[in-house]
Design a protein around this motif. Structure first.
Motif, PDB file in Angstrom:
ATOM      1  N   PHE A 132       0.815  -1.213   0.000  1.00 20.64           N
ATOM      2  CA  PHE A 132       0.000   0.000   0.000  1.00 20.64           C
ATOM      3  C   PHE A 132       0.852   1.267   0.000  1.00 20.64           C
ATOM      4  O   PHE A 132       0.315   2.371  -0.126  1.00 20.64           O
ATOM      5  CB  PHE A 132      -0.928   0.029   1.215  1.00 20.64           C
ATOM      6  CG  PHE A 132      -1.896  -1.126   1.278  1.00 20.64           C
ATOM      7  CD1 PHE A 132      -2.290  -1.798   0.135  1.00 20.64           C
ATOM      8  CD2 PHE A 132      -2.412  -1.541   2.500  1.00 20.64           C
ATOM      9  CE1 PHE A 132      -3.176  -2.867   0.201  1.00 20.64           C
ATOM     10  CE2 PHE A 132      -3.306  -2.609   2.573  1.00 20.64           C
ATOM     11  CZ  PHE A 132      -3.688  -3.272   1.416  1.00 20.64           C
ATOM     12  N   LEU A 133       2.169   1.116   0.165  1.00 17.65           N
ATOM     13  CA  LEU A 133       3.062   2.270   0.281  1.00 17.65           C
ATOM     14  C   LEU A 133       4.042   2.383  -0.884  1.00 17.65           C
ATOM     15  O   LEU A 133       4.794   3.352  -0.958  1.00 17.65           O
ATOM     16  CB  LEU A 133       3.844   2.181   1.601  1.00 17.65           C
ATOM     17  CG  LEU A 133       2.998   2.185   2.874  1.00 17.65           C
ATOM     18  CD1 LEU A 133       3.866   1.932   4.098  1.00 17.65           C
ATOM     19  CD2 LEU A 133       2.251   3.503   3.026  1.00 17.65           C
ATOM     20  N   ILE A 134       4.054   1.410  -1.755  1.00 18.78           N
ATOM     21  CA  ILE A 134       5.063   1.348  -2.813  1.00 18.78           C
ATOM     22  C   ILE A 134       5.052   2.593  -3.699  1.00 18.78           C
ATOM     23  O   ILE A 134       6.092   3.050  -4.160  1.00 18.78           O
ATOM     24  CB  ILE A 134       4.871   0.062  -3.664  1.00 18.78           C
ATOM     25  CG1 ILE A 134       6.061  -0.160  -4.600  1.00 18.78           C
ATOM     26  CG2 ILE A 134       3.560   0.086  -4.430  1.00 18.78           C
ATOM     27  CD1 ILE A 134       7.286  -0.652  -3.921  1.00 18.78           C
ATOM     28  N   GLY A 135       3.880   3.171  -3.938  1.00 19.16           N
ATOM     29  CA  GLY A 135       3.805   4.328  -4.815  1.00 19.16           C
ATOM     30  C   GLY A 135       4.240   5.621  -4.166  1.00 19.16           C
ATOM     31  O   GLY A 135       4.374   6.645  -4.848  1.00 19.16           O
ATOM     32  N   HIS A 136       4.475   5.589  -2.848  1.00 18.90           N
ATOM     33  CA  HIS A 136       4.788   6.810  -2.116  1.00 18.90           C
ATOM     34  C   HIS A 136       6.145   6.757  -1.417  1.00 18.90           C
ATOM     35  O   HIS A 136       6.539   7.741  -0.800  1.00 18.90           O
ATOM     36  CB  HIS A 136       3.715   7.067  -1.051  1.00 18.90           C
ATOM     37  CG  HIS A 136       2.319   7.043  -1.574  1.00 18.90           C
ATOM     38  ND1 HIS A 136       1.710   8.148  -2.110  1.00 18.90           N
ATOM     39  CD2 HIS A 136       1.416   6.030  -1.673  1.00 18.90           C
ATOM     40  CE1 HIS A 136       0.485   7.841  -2.505  1.00 18.90           C
ATOM     41  NE2 HIS A 136       0.280   6.560  -2.234  1.00 18.90           N
ATOM     42  N   CYS A 137       6.856   5.639  -1.508  1.00 23.07           N
ATOM     43  CA  CYS A 137       8.029   5.449  -0.655  1.00 23.07           C
ATOM     44  C   CYS A 137       9.151   4.742  -1.410  1.00 23.07           C
ATOM     45  O   CYS A 137       9.024   3.566  -1.771  1.00 23.07           O
ATOM     46  CB  CYS A 137       7.627   4.644   0.585  1.00 23.07           C
ATOM     47  SG  CYS A 137       8.986   4.315   1.712  1.00 23.07           S
ATOM     48  N   GLU A 138      10.246   5.447  -1.610  1.00 23.76           N
ATOM     49  CA  GLU A 138      11.396   4.878  -2.308  1.00 23.76           C
ATOM     50  C   GLU A 138      11.998   3.722  -1.509  1.00 23.76           C
ATOM     51  O   GLU A 138      12.525   2.764  -2.082  1.00 23.76           O
ATOM     52  CB  GLU A 138      12.446   5.961  -2.545  1.00 23.76           C
ATOM     53  CG  GLU A 138      13.702   5.460  -3.244  1.00 23.76           C
ATOM     54  CD  GLU A 138      13.415   4.881  -4.624  1.00 23.76           C
ATOM     55  OE1 GLU A 138      14.078   3.885  -4.990  1.00 23.76           O
ATOM     56  OE2 GLU A 138      12.526   5.411  -5.322  1.00 23.76           O
ATOM     57  N   GLN A 139      11.925   3.788  -0.183  1.00 25.43           N
ATOM     58  CA  GLN A 139      12.485   2.713   0.639  1.00 25.43           C
ATOM     59  C   GLN A 139      11.785   1.383   0.371  1.00 25.43           C
ATOM     60  O   GLN A 139      12.431   0.331   0.314  1.00 25.43           O
ATOM     61  CB  GLN A 139      12.363   3.077   2.124  1.00 25.43           C
ATOM     62  CG  GLN A 139      13.242   4.249   2.533  1.00 25.43           C
ATOM     63  CD  GLN A 139      12.699   4.940   3.757  1.00 25.43           C
ATOM     64  OE1 GLN A 139      11.545   5.356   3.794  1.00 25.43           O
ATOM     65  NE2 GLN A 139      13.521   5.068   4.781  1.00 25.43           N
ATOM     66  N   HIS A 140      10.472   1.426   0.187  1.00 21.80           N
ATOM     67  CA  HIS A 140       9.753   0.189  -0.100  1.00 21.80           C
ATOM     68  C   HIS A 140      10.069  -0.321  -1.504  1.00 21.80           C
ATOM     69  O   HIS A 140      10.180  -1.531  -1.721  1.00 21.80           O
ATOM     70  CB  HIS A 140       8.249   0.389   0.082  1.00 21.80           C
ATOM     71  CG  HIS A 140       7.824   0.398   1.515  1.00 21.80           C
ATOM     72  ND1 HIS A 140       7.760   1.545   2.261  1.00 21.80           N
ATOM     73  CD2 HIS A 140       7.455  -0.612   2.347  1.00 21.80           C
ATOM     74  CE1 HIS A 140       7.367   1.246   3.496  1.00 21.80           C
ATOM     75  NE2 HIS A 140       7.167  -0.049   3.577  1.00 21.80           N
ATOM     76  N   ARG A 141      10.227   0.572  -2.451  1.00 18.67           N
ATOM     77  CA  ARG A 141      10.612   0.133  -3.797  1.00 18.67           C
ATOM     78  C   ARG A 141      11.997  -0.513  -3.764  1.00 18.67           C
ATOM     79  O   ARG A 141      12.231  -1.542  -4.421  1.00 18.67           O
ATOM     80  CB  ARG A 141      10.580   1.304  -4.770  1.00 18.67           C
ATOM     81  CG  ARG A 141       9.168   1.781  -5.099  1.00 18.67           C
ATOM     82  CD  ARG A 141       9.152   2.727  -6.284  1.00 18.67           C
ATOM     83  NE  ARG A 141       9.750   4.015  -5.953  1.00 18.67           N
ATOM     84  CZ  ARG A 141       9.089   5.023  -5.410  1.00 18.67           C
ATOM     85  NH1 ARG A 141       7.797   4.905  -5.105  1.00 18.67           N
ATOM     86  NH2 ARG A 141       9.694   6.165  -5.151  1.00 18.67           N
ATOM     87  N   SER A 142      12.915   0.061  -2.992  1.00 19.12           N
ATOM     88  CA  SER A 142      14.251  -0.525  -2.864  1.00 19.12           C
ATOM     89  C   SER A 142      14.190  -1.895  -2.201  1.00 19.12           C
ATOM     90  O   SER A 142      14.917  -2.821  -2.588  1.00 19.12           O
ATOM     91  CB  SER A 142      15.159   0.401  -2.045  1.00 19.12           C
ATOM     92  OG  SER A 142      15.356   1.626  -2.703  1.00 19.12           O
ATOM     93  N   PHE A 143      13.302  -2.022  -1.204  1.00 16.89           N
ATOM     94  CA  PHE A 143      13.168  -3.322  -0.551  1.00 16.89           C
ATOM     95  C   PHE A 143      12.709  -4.384  -1.540  1.00 16.89           C
ATOM     96  O   PHE A 143      13.234  -5.506  -1.545  1.00 16.89           O
ATOM     97  CB  PHE A 143      12.191  -3.243   0.623  1.00 16.89           C
ATOM     98  CG  PHE A 143      11.888  -4.599   1.204  1.00 16.89           C
ATOM     99  CD1 PHE A 143      12.800  -5.232   2.022  1.00 16.89           C
ATOM    100  CD2 PHE A 143      10.712  -5.271   0.868  1.00 16.89           C
ATOM    101  CE1 PHE A 143      12.546  -6.511   2.524  1.00 16.89           C
ATOM    102  CE2 PHE A 143      10.453  -6.541   1.367  1.00 16.89           C
ATOM    103  CZ  PHE A 143      11.377  -7.155   2.196  1.00 16.89           C
ATOM    104  N   PHE A 144      11.741  -4.074  -2.392  1.00 17.44           N
ATOM    105  CA  PHE A 144      11.268  -5.073  -3.342  1.00 17.44           C
ATOM    106  C   PHE A 144      12.318  -5.388  -4.403  1.00 17.44           C
ATOM    107  O   PHE A 144      12.372  -6.528  -4.897  1.00 17.44           O
ATOM    108  CB  PHE A 144       9.947  -4.636  -3.973  1.00 17.44           C
ATOM    109  CG  PHE A 144       8.750  -5.061  -3.166  1.00 17.44           C
ATOM    110  CD1 PHE A 144       8.189  -6.314  -3.334  1.00 17.44           C
ATOM    111  CD2 PHE A 144       8.221  -4.217  -2.201  1.00 17.44           C
ATOM    112  CE1 PHE A 144       7.105  -6.719  -2.568  1.00 17.44           C
ATOM    113  CE2 PHE A 144       7.137  -4.615  -1.428  1.00 17.44           C
ATOM    114  CZ  PHE A 144       6.580  -5.867  -1.611  1.00 17.44           C
ATOM    115  N   GLN A 145      13.161  -4.434  -4.733  1.00 17.50           N
ATOM    116  CA  GLN A 145      14.288  -4.741  -5.621  1.00 17.50           C
ATOM    117  C   GLN A 145      15.187  -5.781  -4.967  1.00 17.50           C
ATOM    118  O   GLN A 145      15.637  -6.740  -5.610  1.00 17.50           O
ATOM    119  CB  GLN A 145      15.085  -3.464  -5.920  1.00 17.50           C
ATOM    120  CG  GLN A 145      14.405  -2.503  -6.879  1.00 17.50           C
ATOM    121  CD  GLN A 145      14.451  -2.981  -8.324  1.00 17.50           C
ATOM    122  OE1 GLN A 145      15.235  -3.866  -8.693  1.00 17.50           O
ATOM    123  NE2 GLN A 145      13.581  -2.415  -9.142  1.00 17.50           N
TER     124      GLN A 145
END
Length: 229
Positions: free
Chosen positions: A210-223
């Motif tokens: 629910f936060l992926i579109g608003h948070c670079e940290q979560h995008r980095s985690f999924f990478q």
């Protein structure tokens, strides 16, 4: 180069309500996160536990999605709350998925209910009812994190980072195969766990999808989850 295949456990949803039409459902954010990181998401429907071995063999990593409460019979308790938010068939199947993923040395990322279920699968227990952990849907986040230094989680999240909260149960007794790597500083609720003894496990009590579109940290985690974990 072949894409990393990420199995995502599905829920069962009746849509529309009282229609009798049953769907296999996964939060779109989870599959989008996997695709954005270069992985191939594969929805795993609730099935006979005997099929868990075959499903796990066809994937590289497993994501356990959120959803219902975990039936307390799996951690040796009777139901102590007035709730019908349980799904025994899903519990049985996902517990089989966890056992197979561990047996086949496939990494597990567990979200909310998924983290609770991993804790139960490894011998832990749950608080059957918690308060002040279900936020408004209009709010993006509701509380901060207190993160253990030098953990995998600390590579992406720091003390004070904000996350959401959509759970009515929580980890009580931590399973011996897990360690706590983040807490809610308000009341000490366990917010993240990681596997010990060589088990590739990460669990979040919050919902990163629910936060992926608003948070670079979560995008980095999924990478990291798709490409390194």
């Amino acid at each position: 180069m072949a894409k990393v295949k990420i199995g995502i456990s599905g829920n069962i949803k009746e849509m529309p309500a009282d229609s009798g039409w049953i769907y296999d459902a996964v939060p779109r954010g989870l599959s989008d996160c996997v695709k954005e990181a270069g992985g191939l998401p594969i929805v795993i429907p609730v099935s006979d536990p005997a099929l868990a071995k075959d499903y796990v063999e066809m994937i590289d990593k497993l994501i356990l999605s959120g959803g219902q409460n975990v039936d307390p019979s799996f951690y040796g308790e009777e139901k102590s709350i007035d709730s019908d938010d349980y799904h025994l068939e899903r519990d049985e199947f996902e517990l089989a998925l966890i056992r197979e993923a561990l047996k086949q040395h496939k990494p597990i990322f567990a979200v909310c209910r998924g983290m609770q279920l991993v804790n139960v699968a490894l011998g832990g227990t749950l608080n059957q009812a918690v308060t002040k952990h279900w936020q408004s849907y209009e709010d993006l986040t509701s509380h901060s994190l207190e993160v253990k230094p030098d953990s995998t989680v600390s590579r992406f999240f720091k003390d004070g980072n904000s996350v959401n909260s959509y759970h009515r149960q929580s980890v009580k007794d931590l399973a011996p195969g897990l360690e706590v790597t983040a807490r809610d500083p308000r009341d000490g609720t366990i917010e993240a766990v990681e596997g010990k003894d060589g088990h590739a496990i990460i669990g979040f009590q919050w919902h990163p999808e629910f936060l992926i579109g608003h948070c670079e940290q979560h995008r980095s985690f999924f990478q990291y989850l798709v490409n390194q974990f």
